[in-house]
Design a protein around this motif. Sequence first.
Motif, mmCIF file in Angstrom:
data_model
loop_
_atom_site.group_PDB
_atom_site.id
_atom_site.type_symbol
_atom_site.label_atom_id
_atom_site.label_comp_id
_atom_site.label_asym_id
_atom_site.label_seq_id
_atom_site.Cartn_x
_atom_site.Cartn_y
_atom_site.Cartn_z
ATOM 1 N N GLY A 81 0.827 -1.208 0.000
ATOM 2 C CA GLY A 81 0.000 0.000 0.000
ATOM 3 C C GLY A 81 0.861 1.257 0.000
ATOM 4 N N PHE A 82 1.921 1.260 0.812
ATOM 5 C CA PHE A 82 2.861 2.387 0.780
ATOM 6 C C PHE A 82 3.516 2.490 -0.593
ATOM 7 N N ASP A 83 3.928 1.354 -1.152
ATOM 8 C CA ASP A 83 4.564 1.349 -2.469
ATOM 9 C C ASP A 83 3.606 1.905 -3.523
ATOM 10 N N TRP A 84 2.344 1.471 -3.497
ATOM 11 C CA TRP A 84 1.335 1.952 -4.454
ATOM 12 C C TRP A 84 1.204 3.468 -4.365
ATOM 13 N N LEU A 85 1.138 3.983 -3.135
ATOM 14 C CA LEU A 85 1.026 5.430 -2.951
ATOM 15 C C LEU A 85 2.299 6.149 -3.410
ATOM 16 N N LEU A 86 3.439 5.570 -3.109
ATOM 17 C CA LEU A 86 4.709 6.186 -3.477
ATOM 18 C C LEU A 86 4.823 6.394 -4.981
ATOM 19 N N THR A 87 4.282 5.463 -5.741
ATOM 20 C CA THR A 87 4.347 5.593 -7.206
ATOM 21 C C THR A 87 3.348 6.607 -7.741
ATOM 22 N N ARG A 88 2.475 7.129 -6.899
ATOM 23 C CA ARG A 88 1.456 8.077 -7.349
ATOM 24 C C ARG A 88 1.611 9.473 -6.754
ATOM 25 N N VAL A 89 2.656 9.683 -5.983
ATOM 26 C CA VAL A 89 2.917 11.023 -5.475
ATOM 27 C C VAL A 89 3.253 11.907 -6.676
ATOM 28 N N PRO A 90 2.703 13.103 -6.745
ATOM 29 C CA PRO A 90 2.935 13.969 -7.906
ATOM 30 C C PRO A 90 4.417 14.243 -8.157
ATOM 31 N N ALA A 91 4.736 14.484 -9.396
ATOM 32 C CA ALA A 91 6.119 14.723 -9.807
ATOM 33 C C ALA A 91 6.720 15.957 -9.141
#
Length: 121
Positions: A81-91
């Motif tokens: 879940g943390f990994d999923w969110l980490l890949t979606r943090v804005p650029a």
Amino acid sequence: MSVHAADAPAVDIITPTFNGERYVAEFVASVRAQTHVAWRLWVRDDGSTDSTRDIVRRLADADPRIVLLESGGERLGPAAGFDWLLTRVPADSQYLMCADQDDVWLPAKIAVTLSAMRAAE
């Protein structure tokens, strides 16, 4: 003294949730009470069967800095879940903090942590 958004960079916070209705509102309230006000909270619910998602959605409706990201699909568990969110943090994200749904942050947590991150640069 509050730090205004124009005075310092935003801090992105990622938080996966699962069946955290007893905790999540208090956690979000502690984030909203931070002395450093330039933050964005990214939440991914992992298929809660209680009212966690509804609580977060209501809080997000009240504060645009809170974003509930809908993911659908299977349960991921906390690490993924943390990994999923980490890949979606804005650029445009410069600083990142991780939080659990049952955390309660002291009012200066973001300010103190951001200061340490900037000093480490």
